[in-house]
Design a protein around this motif. Structure first.
Motif, PDB file in Angstrom:
ATOM      1  N   VAL A 143       0.818  -0.905  -0.399  1.00  0.00           N
ATOM      2  CA  VAL A 143       0.186   0.483   0.201  1.00  0.00           C
ATOM      3  C   VAL A 143       0.930   0.934   0.108  1.00  0.00           C
ATOM      4  CG1 VAL A 143      -2.286   1.453   0.977  1.00  0.00           C
ATOM      5  CG2 VAL A 143      -1.609  -1.223   0.924  1.00  0.00           C
ATOM      6  N   GLN A 144       1.277   2.161  -1.041  1.00  0.00           N
ATOM      7  CA  GLN A 144       1.357   2.975  -1.311  1.00  0.00           C
ATOM      8  C   GLN A 144       1.442   4.725  -0.830  1.00  0.00           C
ATOM      9  OE1 GLN A 144       4.372   2.934  -3.367  1.00  0.00           O
ATOM     10  NE2 GLN A 144       3.404   0.581  -2.383  1.00  0.00           N
ATOM     11  N   GLN A 145       2.241   5.535  -0.473  1.00  0.00           N
ATOM     12  CA  GLN A 145       1.274   6.375   0.088  1.00  0.00           C
ATOM     13  C   GLN A 145      -0.111   7.405   0.358  1.00  0.00           C
ATOM     14  OE1 GLN A 145       4.430   9.775   1.093  1.00  0.00           O
ATOM     15  NE2 GLN A 145       5.730   8.142   2.733  1.00  0.00           N
ATOM     16  N   ASP A 146      -0.345   6.826  -1.066  1.00  0.00           N
ATOM     17  CA  ASP A 146      -1.022   8.156  -1.338  1.00  0.00           C
ATOM     18  C   ASP A 146      -2.708   7.045  -1.690  1.00  0.00           C
ATOM     19  OD1 ASP A 146      -0.733   6.131  -3.921  1.00  0.00           O
ATOM     20  OD2 ASP A 146      -0.363   7.807  -5.355  1.00  0.00           O
ATOM     21  N   GLY A 147      -2.749   5.893  -1.141  1.00  0.00           N
ATOM     22  CA  GLY A 147      -3.406   4.474  -0.527  1.00  0.00           C
ATOM     23  C   GLY A 147      -3.838   3.833  -2.789  1.00  0.00           C
ATOM     24  N   SER A 148      -2.673   4.222  -2.969  1.00  0.00           N
ATOM     25  CA  SER A 148      -2.887   3.020  -4.909  1.00  0.00           C
ATOM     26  C   SER A 148      -1.689   1.723  -4.175  1.00  0.00           C
ATOM     27  CB  SER A 148      -2.063   3.676  -5.735  1.00  0.00           C
ATOM     28  OG  SER A 148      -0.767   4.175  -5.105  1.00  0.00           O
ATOM     29  N   GLY A 150       1.287  -0.884  -5.326  1.00  0.00           N
ATOM     30  CA  GLY A 150       2.371  -1.326  -5.938  1.00  0.00           C
ATOM     31  C   GLY A 150       3.604  -1.474  -5.434  1.00  0.00           C
ATOM     32  N   GLU A 151       5.267  -1.010  -6.123  1.00  0.00           N
ATOM     33  CA  GLU A 151       5.741  -2.423  -5.585  1.00  0.00           C
ATOM     34  C   GLU A 151       7.018  -1.381  -4.250  1.00  0.00           C
ATOM     35  OE1 GLU A 151       8.095  -3.230  -9.295  1.00  0.00           O
ATOM     36  OE2 GLU A 151       7.059  -2.485 -10.526  1.00  0.00           O
ATOM     37  N   ARG A 152       6.795  -0.235  -4.093  1.00  0.00           N
ATOM     38  CA  ARG A 152       7.552   0.560  -2.711  1.00  0.00           C
ATOM     39  C   ARG A 152       7.209  -0.183  -1.968  1.00  0.00           C
ATOM     40  NH1 ARG A 152      10.338   4.900  -3.791  1.00  0.00           N
ATOM     41  NH2 ARG A 152       9.028   5.544  -5.192  1.00  0.00           N
ATOM     42  N   LEU A 153       8.388  -0.587  -0.815  1.00  0.00           N
ATOM     43  CA  LEU A 153       8.106  -1.515   0.586  1.00  0.00           C
ATOM     44  C   LEU A 153       7.074  -0.175   1.091  1.00  0.00           C
ATOM     45  CD1 LEU A 153      11.886  -3.014   0.492  1.00  0.00           C
ATOM     46  CD2 LEU A 153       9.277  -4.011  -0.468  1.00  0.00           C
ATOM     47  N   SER A 154       6.752  -1.461   2.187  1.00  0.00           N
ATOM     48  CA  SER A 154       5.836  -0.127   3.392  1.00  0.00           C
ATOM     49  C   SER A 154       5.678  -1.580   4.098  1.00  0.00           C
ATOM     50  CB  SER A 154       4.353   0.712   2.603  1.00  0.00           C
ATOM     51  OG  SER A 154       3.282  -0.264   2.203  1.00  0.00           O
ATOM     52  N   ASP A 155       4.925  -1.030   4.954  1.00  0.00           N
ATOM     53  CA  ASP A 155       4.827  -1.599   6.396  1.00  0.00           C
ATOM     54  C   ASP A 155       3.157  -2.296   6.417  1.00  0.00           C
ATOM     55  OD1 ASP A 155       6.619  -1.708   7.760  1.00  0.00           O
ATOM     56  OD2 ASP A 155       6.429  -0.611   8.810  1.00  0.00           O
ATOM     57  N   SER A 156       2.405  -1.843   5.067  1.00  0.00           N
ATOM     58  CA  SER A 156       0.820  -2.413   4.928  1.00  0.00           C
ATOM     59  C   SER A 156       0.933  -2.409   3.490  1.00  0.00           C
ATOM     60  CB  SER A 156       0.221  -1.056   5.017  1.00  0.00           C
ATOM     61  OG  SER A 156       0.234  -0.314   6.126  1.00  0.00           O
ATOM     62  N   VAL A 157       0.506  -3.716   4.083  1.00  0.00           N
ATOM     63  CA  VAL A 157       0.463  -4.742   2.598  1.00  0.00           C
ATOM     64  C   VAL A 157      -1.472  -4.999   1.943  1.00  0.00           C
ATOM     65  CG1 VAL A 157       2.369  -5.801   2.995  1.00  0.00           C
ATOM     66  CG2 VAL A 157       0.354  -7.022   3.345  1.00  0.00           C
ATOM     67  N   SER A 158      -1.769  -5.409   1.175  1.00  0.00           N
ATOM     68  CA  SER A 158      -3.028  -5.760   0.379  1.00  0.00           C
ATOM     69  C   SER A 158      -4.088  -6.719   1.044  1.00  0.00           C
ATOM     70  CB  SER A 158      -3.138  -5.085  -0.965  1.00  0.00           C
ATOM     71  OG  SER A 158      -2.389  -5.930  -1.949  1.00  0.00           O
ATOM     72  N   ARG A 300       0.785 -20.552 -16.817  1.00  0.00           N
ATOM     73  CA  ARG A 300       0.185 -19.737 -15.985  1.00  0.00           C
ATOM     74  C   ARG A 300       0.199 -19.780 -14.393  1.00  0.00           C
ATOM     75  NH1 ARG A 300      -4.522 -20.077 -13.521  1.00  0.00           N
ATOM     76  NH2 ARG A 300      -4.928 -22.448 -15.699  1.00  0.00           N
ATOM     77  N   ALA A 301       0.884 -18.727 -13.751  1.00  0.00           N
ATOM     78  CA  ALA A 301       0.907 -18.927 -12.374  1.00  0.00           C
ATOM     79  C   ALA A 301      -0.248 -17.982 -11.820  1.00  0.00           C
ATOM     80  CB  ALA A 301       2.080 -18.232 -11.778  1.00  0.00           C
ATOM     81  N   TRP A 302      -0.095 -18.264 -10.293  1.00  0.00           N
ATOM     82  CA  TRP A 302      -0.969 -17.097  -9.505  1.00  0.00           C
ATOM     83  C   TRP A 302      -0.355 -17.402  -8.134  1.00  0.00           C
ATOM     84  CZ3 TRP A 302      -2.888 -20.501  -5.291  1.00  0.00           C
ATOM     85  CH2 TRP A 302      -2.511 -21.734  -5.123  1.00  0.00           C
ATOM     86  N   GLN A 303      -0.957 -16.361  -7.483  1.00  0.00           N
ATOM     87  CA  GLN A 303      -0.875 -16.117  -5.976  1.00  0.00           C
ATOM     88  C   GLN A 303      -2.039 -16.342  -5.211  1.00  0.00           C
ATOM     89  OE1 GLN A 303       2.731 -15.563  -3.604  1.00  0.00           O
ATOM     90  NE2 GLN A 303       0.837 -15.906  -3.330  1.00  0.00           N
ATOM     91  N   GLY A 304      -2.099 -16.906  -4.059  1.00  0.00           N
ATOM     92  CA  GLY A 304      -2.829 -17.730  -2.881  1.00  0.00           C
ATOM     93  C   GLY A 304      -2.650 -16.413  -2.409  1.00  0.00           C
ATOM     94  N   VAL A 305      -4.573 -15.766  -1.955  1.00  0.00           N
ATOM     95  CA  VAL A 305      -3.727 -14.017  -0.824  1.00  0.00           C
ATOM     96  C   VAL A 305      -5.125 -14.514   0.155  1.00  0.00           C
ATOM     97  CG1 VAL A 305      -3.743 -12.929  -2.394  1.00  0.00           C
ATOM     98  CG2 VAL A 305      -6.470 -13.214  -1.970  1.00  0.00           C
ATOM     99  N   LEU A 306      -4.265 -13.853   0.815  1.00  0.00           N
ATOM    100  CA  LEU A 306      -5.732 -13.866   2.456  1.00  0.00           C
ATOM    101  C   LEU A 306      -6.087 -12.559   3.218  1.00  0.00           C
ATOM    102  CD1 LEU A 306      -4.600 -16.910   4.482  1.00  0.00           C
ATOM    103  CD2 LEU A 306      -7.064 -16.260   3.717  1.00  0.00           C
ATOM    104  N   CYS A 307      -7.083 -11.925   2.764  1.00  0.00           N
ATOM    105  CA  CYS A 307      -7.196 -10.627   2.984  1.00  0.00           C
ATOM    106  C   CYS A 307      -8.457  -9.936   4.122  1.00  0.00           C
ATOM    107  CB  CYS A 307      -7.521  -9.610   1.505  1.00  0.00           C
ATOM    108  SG  CYS A 307      -7.017 -10.114   0.117  1.00  0.00           S
ATOM    109  N   LEU A 308      -7.808  -9.065   4.761  1.00  0.00           N
ATOM    110  CA  LEU A 308      -9.002  -9.060   5.891  1.00  0.00           C
ATOM    111  C   LEU A 308     -10.392  -8.089   5.054  1.00  0.00           C
ATOM    112  CD1 LEU A 308      -7.049  -7.190   8.853  1.00  0.00           C
ATOM    113  CD2 LEU A 308      -9.538  -9.478   8.740  1.00  0.00           C
TER     114      LEU A 308
END
Length: 421
Positions: A143-148, A150-158, A300-308
């Motif tokens: 999660v980027q500073q503007d709420g979008s 992206g790839e830039r590292l942060s402590d918040s993830v989607s 064709r690759a996929w990444q499993g996700v767990l989201c709140l």
């Protein structure tokens, strides 16, 4: 979660319920005090054995609601109050994020976050591996500073990256001669006239379209500038090809769940079809000689996700984090390895697997003994090699990731026109 923490949770629930230790003999009373976590997802990981394991380890109630891929995404995007945690694939993230159906995760609350390997964080598991076209998970993770996103590292993830794999198609060697991995096996087989009337495709617009596009390109029927982000013109051309094939009777069916794909193969309704690894394992356990193709064009690759869910808060949010951490604790990753899936921190799961299992599923070595799938049936026989080889080999050959393209809405419309043609 540690045993000590598990006991303290149970003690807390007992005390706050005004109960004495004597009431431990009344399980119905205690059970009613346990928090309930609702998980919406697919049949791929929402399995009864995993539900029971997690409830036992965490001391909670778990409600699993498995559906087909399209139905899961539709419900999650339109009704975030209907679930606490969402489980599916990373190609759904943009839709859910834009719909404000999910909230960010704090990586500081993920105990083994630093163990998650580079595939999810950089898109590559090896230096010479292909990232693959489309939405590599790392492009949607942070999660980027503007709420979008992206790839830039942060402590918040989607999302929490957990199970993942590469997909292709399965084929029955009773009817189709076994090919050579990465050399003769090809996506083009899905549109080959030799198999007319015996081909199955997954009915998931964000997945099936790529299986079909890879097949059309491999067969030389058309070319894409970027198969991970098709233009309107390319989408029109692709579906013109597919509708003509469907009207000629080429496709036998479109499956919506893993059990249905297994039925297609077991009943010999199809000779080859889009498949997920658990389906291949299950079909083999039922005696069908299914080979999971290693297409020369790439997977064709996929990444499993767990989201709140954006509506999850309070105690249930805390419980949700416990469940997220449980998935990275080792044993769940070992369990899903037996259906051919990988976990994002595999070294944590290694002690929970037999050497023969690790060598076969992760290292690409011949099975030193018969291996059983998650259903308890033998799915791998002594001496067999895993289709596609090792973890590194498979994930170094990615053609495209499951993706929601810029023209997703248009492709969705064309997909349903195709199904109804």
């Amino acid at each position: 979660m540690s045993k000590k923490k598990d006991i303290s949770r149970r003690d807390f629930l007992t005390k706050t319920g005004g109960c004495s230790l004597a009431l431990l003999s009344c399980p119905a009373i205690i059970a009613n005090r346990r928090p309930t976590l609702r998980v919406l997802g697919t049949h791929v990981t929402l399995q009864e054995q995993l539900r029971k394991m997690a409830m036992k380890d965490l001391g909670i109630n778990l409600e699993f609601e498995p559906k087909g891929s399209a139905a899961v995404l539709q419900k999650a995007a339109s009704n975030p109050s209907s679930f606490d945690l969402y489980e599916q694939w990373s190609d759904s993230i943009n839709i859910l994020w834009q719909a404000k159906s999910i909230q960010s995760l704090d990586t500081k609350r993920i105990a083994n976050w630093n163990e998650i390997n580079s595939l999810s964080k950089t898109g590559k598991v090896s230096l010479d591996g292909k990232i693959g076209l489309g939405d590599s998970p790392h492009k949607l993770l942070y999660v980027q500073q503007d709420g979008s996103l992206g790839e830039r590292l942060s402590d918040s993830v989607s999302f929490l990256p957990y199970v993942h794999n590469v997909d292709s198609f399965g084929y029955n060697t009773k009817f189709i001669e076994k090919g050579t991995a990465y050399e003769t096996e090809s996506w083009a087989w899905l549109l080959d006239d030799r198999y007319k009337g015996k081909v199955g495709i997954i009915n998931a617009p964000t997945i099936g379209i790529f299986d079909c596009a890879l097949a059309a390109q491999a067969a030389g029927l058309m070319k894409f500038a970027n198969i991970g982000n098709m233009s309107i013109t390319e989408i029109d051309q692709l579906f013109s090809i597919l509708v003509a094939k469907k009207e000629s009777g080429h496709f036998s069916g479109f499956w919506g769940s893993v059990p249905q794909s297994v039925d297609y193969m077991v009943d010999e309704r199809v000779w080859l079809e889009s498949m997920f690894s658990p389906g291949v394992s299950s079909a083999r356990g039922k005696g069908v000689k299914v080979t999971y193709a290693s297409p020369k064009e790439g997977y064709r690759a996929w990444q499993g996700v767990l989201c709140l869910s954006s509506k999850t808060n309070g105690q249930i949010k805390d419980v949700a984090y416990e469940y997220l951490n449980w998935w990275l604790s080792g044993q769940p990753g070992a369990f899903i390895a037996r259906q051919g899936y990988y976990i994002s921190n595999p070294q944590r799961s290694r002690p929970f697997m037999k050497v023969s299992e690790w060598d076969y599923w992760y290292e690409g070595k011949a099975a030193s003994e018969d291996l059983r799938g998650t259903d308890g049936k033998i799915s791998v026989y002594k001496g067999e090699l895993r289709d596609g080889g090792s973890y590194l080999k498979r994930f170094s050959n990615i053609a495209v990731w499951n993706t929601v393209m810029d023209n997703y809405d248009y492709s969705l419309e064309k997909w349903y026109e195709f199904l109804n043609s």
